[in-house]
Design a protein around this motif. Structure first.
Motif, short mmCIF file in Angstrom:
data_model
loop_
_atom_site.label_atom_id
_atom_site.label_comp_id
_atom_site.label_asym_id
_atom_site.label_seq_id
_atom_site.Cartn_x
_atom_site.Cartn_y
_atom_site.Cartn_z
N GLY A 151 0.80 -1.20 0.00
CA GLY A 151 0.00 0.00 0.00
C GLY A 151 0.84 1.26 0.00
O GLY A 151 2.07 1.21 0.04
N ARG A 152 0.14 2.34 -0.06
CA ARG A 152 0.77 3.67 0.01
C ARG A 152 0.00 4.43 1.08
O ARG A 152 -1.22 4.58 0.98
N SER A 153 0.70 4.87 2.08
CA SER A 153 0.07 5.62 3.17
C SER A 153 0.42 7.09 3.02
O SER A 153 1.57 7.44 2.77
N LYS A 154 -0.59 7.91 3.20
CA LYS A 154 -0.41 9.35 3.13
C LYS A 154 -1.17 9.96 4.30
O LYS A 154 -2.39 9.81 4.39
N ILE A 155 -0.44 10.59 5.21
CA ILE A 155 -1.05 11.15 6.41
C ILE A 155 -0.59 12.61 6.53
O ILE A 155 0.60 12.90 6.43
N GLU A 181 -2.08 1.50 10.65
CA GLU A 181 -2.39 1.03 9.31
C GLU A 181 -1.68 -0.30 9.02
O GLU A 181 -2.26 -1.23 8.47
N LEU A 182 -0.39 -0.37 9.38
CA LEU A 182 0.37 -1.60 9.17
C LEU A 182 -0.20 -2.74 10.01
O LEU A 182 -0.30 -3.88 9.54
N SER A 183 -0.60 -2.44 11.23
CA SER A 183 -1.18 -3.45 12.12
C SER A 183 -2.47 -4.02 11.52
O SER A 183 -2.71 -5.23 11.56
#
Length: 190
Positions: A151-155, A181-183
């Motif tokens: 995935g790609r996380s954007k926070i 998110e990873l969890s």
């Protein structure tokens, strides 16, 4: 000669002290921890990469004109990449109580079942605007080297306080959210 010595000493006296910062892992246990009698999965976190711009001891801040400010007197107490990897590993161990979480390199602990590879693209602040985090990640099965999830996380969060302690606190917050998110992604893998 005496005048130049006094001038030099007064310049040294007026230099502000350097402040050192560290990122802190989650301190709270997860809201509901479910432990099963099954064999615990061994999960490796790493390698973790960060942008080259951030591989320095000084805290880097992005400015509105696409320039950066490198804070000579506000520095990381340890290499940022190591601190980020340590915090993510600790956070996942806190969130994934049924798993054994190891930081890269984990060879001292034997083999692992899964590996989380993390490539951080953004991890910085824009004073009085936002703190920005962006990363690509992948969860790999180490036994057969297959991709299980990615995935790609954007926070991004507003940052109203321009101080460095507030910026570090906000960076901690985005790392905590990314850990969650990873969890969640790990929770979907059986």
């Amino acid at each position: 000669m005496a005048l130049s010595t006094v001038t030099l000493l007064s310049a040294c006296i007026s230099t502000p002290p350097t402040q050192f910062y560290v990122l802190e892992p989650l301190s709270e246990p997860p809201p509901s921890s479910t432990t099963t009698a099954e064999k615990k999965r061994q999960i490796g976190v790493g390698p973790v990469s960060i942008p080259t711009l951030l591989e320095r001891k000084q805290i880097v801040t992005r400015l509105p004109d696409n320039s950066v400010k490198i804070a000579e007197f506000h520095q990381w107490a340890s290499p940022l990449k190591d601190n980020v990897a340590q915090v993510l590993t600790h956070n996942l161990a806190t969130l994934q109580t049924g798993d054994l979480i190891r930081a890269y390199p984990w060879s001292a602990y034997g083999t692992i079942d899964y590996r989380i590879i993390i490539d951080i693209i953004r991890f910085d602040t824009r004073p009085e605007q936002t703190v920005d985090f962006e990363a690509n990640w992948a969860i790999m099965n180490e036994k057969n080297h297959t991709l299980l999830s990615h995935g790609r996380s954007k926070i991004a969060h507003p940052l109203n306080d321009p101080s460095y302690p507030a910026a570090v606190k906000a960076l901690n917050k985005v790392l905590s959210e990314f850990s969650q998110e990873l969890s969640q992604a790990l929770g979907k893998i059986k």
